[in-house]
Design a protein around this motif. Structure first.
Motif, PDB file in Angstrom:
ATOM      1  N   UNK A 140      21.434 102.777  33.834  1.00  0.00           N
ATOM      2  CA  UNK A 140      21.341 101.594  34.692  1.00  0.00           C
ATOM      3  C   UNK A 140      22.449 100.599  34.347  1.00  0.00           C
ATOM      4  N   UNK A 141      22.727 100.439  33.066  1.00  0.00           N
ATOM      5  CA  UNK A 141      23.796  99.537  32.636  1.00  0.00           C
ATOM      6  C   UNK A 141      25.150 100.004  33.160  1.00  0.00           C
ATOM      7  N   UNK A 142      25.373 101.317  33.115  1.00  0.00           N
ATOM      8  CA  UNK A 142      26.626 101.870  33.629  1.00  0.00           C
ATOM      9  C   UNK A 142      26.775 101.593  35.118  1.00  0.00           C
ATOM     10  N   UNK A 143      25.700 101.742  35.875  1.00  0.00           N
ATOM     11  CA  UNK A 143      25.745 101.491  37.321  1.00  0.00           C
ATOM     12  C   UNK A 143      26.078 100.029  37.604  1.00  0.00           C
ATOM     13  N   UNK A 144      25.438  99.109  36.886  1.00  0.00           N
ATOM     14  CA  UNK A 144      25.680  97.677  37.081  1.00  0.00           C
ATOM     15  C   UNK A 144      27.124  97.315  36.739  1.00  0.00           C
ATOM     16  N   UNK A 145      27.592  97.796  35.598  1.00  0.00           N
ATOM     17  CA  UNK A 145      28.947  97.485  35.151  1.00  0.00           C
ATOM     18  C   UNK A 145      29.990  98.078  36.093  1.00  0.00           C
ATOM     19  N   UNK A 146      29.773  99.314  36.529  1.00  0.00           N
ATOM     20  CA  UNK A 146      30.730  99.962  37.425  1.00  0.00           C
ATOM     21  C   UNK A 146      30.774  99.274  38.780  1.00  0.00           C
ATOM     22  N   UNK A 147      29.621  98.846  39.286  1.00  0.00           N
ATOM     23  CA  UNK A 147      29.579  98.136  40.568  1.00  0.00           C
ATOM     24  C   UNK A 147      30.376  96.839  40.485  1.00  0.00           C
ATOM     25  N   UNK A 148      30.212  96.100  39.394  1.00  0.00           N
ATOM     26  CA  UNK A 148      30.951  94.840  39.225  1.00  0.00           C
ATOM     27  C   UNK A 148      32.439  95.100  39.000  1.00  0.00           C
ATOM     28  N   UNK A 149      32.756  96.138  38.232  1.00  0.00           N
ATOM     29  CA  UNK A 149      34.158  96.455  37.931  1.00  0.00           C
ATOM     30  C   UNK A 149      34.909  96.932  39.164  1.00  0.00           C
ATOM     31  N   UNK A 150      34.203  97.387  40.183  1.00  0.00           N
ATOM     32  CA  UNK A 150      34.834  97.928  41.385  1.00  0.00           C
ATOM     33  C   UNK A 150      35.303  96.848  42.347  1.00  0.00           C
TER      34      UNK A 150
END
Length: 411
Positions: A140-150
């Protein structure tokens, strides 16, 4: 008066808006035209305008980049075509050095993104009392971070950094106060006598000392991430203002916060340190710091993805055009690096060891050795200059050797 200049190739032209003086007469600086022609991202009215970060925004992005994982020198060549340290390496040592530094750059910030995943998943675990498997929280943390980083431009991410910095600063400040109010650190034995492990001068083993050195070093060694931010500034020459504010505040905060936490927790500092006070203080600090932890991982992943993105599309029309290739390349870079960061975070789940690995393998070369080499390239004539210049020249050779020592010893 309209100025048209050439850049890179003879047929590549860039329109530059005229400047006006106080009398209303248009005056254009040839030097400014020349500087603008070498920028990676051009000022444009069409497509994607990456050049929209003001220096106050840059200062906060710098702060958030540095003041994040750490609580848990800048070299400039005579050319301004760089978006990453690897481009400087090409100026000095050619293609092989560029590729070596580029690989270190990607590895460093993907691992740093992994520390963001570990920190955020630890926060979710603390707040939920381990209601789910740690791997699920990490995913879940990876999904949140990747969404923001995109998010494509740092200007848009810049708004998140304001909130993220205030979030993590407040969380750390609560922990700093909290550790002084508890009888013993949360990680220490809760019954009987125990050794706090506080030493003004300690005598660790070589491995322990190098791990500690690399961990402390990585907390403020992320200055190589400043270059992509500079490339998206409205006026890149204002970067010094942002740099001085960032490093001045970071120095004050690190010294004050770390000394207090170490004095009251000694060897029992938790990993990450937001859990050092334990109990309700731990939950409050993680609750407030969640946004900051997410933004930290977001920034690290974004600069890594931006470097890869520019390497693939540089000198093509797709770099700043809303084409399918542009979007596919950008999202592909961001998502793929996020997945790699998640895998690495789960493979090296001990936060302190992950930080140490990043510090020794990647940041020791990028923050000590390579800047030393770049300085020697620019100021090689100091070798036969005055006594002061000779001392400066010898000192930068010392930095090169010191970085190599930390790289080998810390690994």
């Amino acid at each position: 008066m309209v100025g048209v200049i050439t850049s890179g190739t003879p047929d590549e032209k860039v329109d530059v808006k005229p400047a006006t003086d106080g009398s209303g007469q248009e005056s254009v600086s040839v030097n400014e035209f020349e500087l603008e022609s070498h920028e990676v991202f051009k000022k444009t009215a069409d497509g994607v305008d990456f050049r929209n970060v003001s220096w106050p925004f840059a200062a906060v992005i710098f702060l958030k980049t540095i003041f994040a994982t750490g609580v848990l020198s800048s070299t400039k060549l005579k050319s301004n075509t760089e978006i990453a340290l690897a481009d400087m390496g090409y100026t000095v040592g050619g293609a092989w050095l560029k590729e070596l530094i580029g690989a270190l750059y990607l590895i460093a910030y993907v691992l740093c993104s992994g520390t963001g995943i570990v920190g955020l998943s630890t926060g979710f675990n603390a707040l939920s009392d381990h209601a789910a498997c740690t791997v699920w929280w990490a995913f879940l943390s990876m999904v949140i971070i990747t969404a923001a980083a995109s998010i494509r431009t740092l200007r848009n991410i810049g708004w998140l950094t304001w909130v993220g910095f205030l979030s993590i600063f407040t969380a750390v400040f609560i922990v700093v106060i909290g550790v002084t109010t508890v009888d013993r650190p949360a990680a220490a034995p809760q019954e009987g006598d125990f050794d706090l492990g506080y030493h003004v001068i300690a005598y660790p083993s070589f491995a322990e000392g190098m791990t500690a050195t690399a961990t402390i070093f990585v907390s403020s060694a992320g200055t190589s991430a400043f270059l992509p931010v500079i490339s998206e500034m409205k006026n890149p020459r204002d970067y010094r203002k942002a740099l001085y504010i960032c490093m001045g505040l970071v120095l004050c905060m690190y010294l004050s916060f770390s000394l207090v936490v170490y004095r009251w927790t000694g060897q029992w500092v938790a990993n990450p340190s937001l859990g050092s006070a334990g109990g309700s203080i731990k939950k409050v600090s993680y609750g407030i710091g969640l946004i900051g932890l997410a933004v930290s991982g977001c920034l690290y992943q974004h600069v890594a993805a931006k470097y890869l993105f520019v390497r693939i599309l540089r000198n093509t029309r797709h770099l700043q055009s809303n084409t399918l290739i542009h979007w596919g390349t950008w999202l592909g870079c961001s998502i793929s690096l996020g997945i790699i960061a998640f895998i690495l975070a789960e493979s090296i789940a001990i936060f302190n060891y992950l930080l140490s690995l990043v510090g020794s393998i990647c940041f020791a070369p990028m923050a000590i050795t390579i800047p030393g080499v770049l300085w020697l390239f620019d100021f090689g004539h100091y070798r036969t200059g005055s006594l002061r210049q000779k001392l400066q020249y010898a000192f930068h050779w010392f930095l090169v050797i010191l970085g190599l020592f930390i790289t080998v010893g810390g690994t």
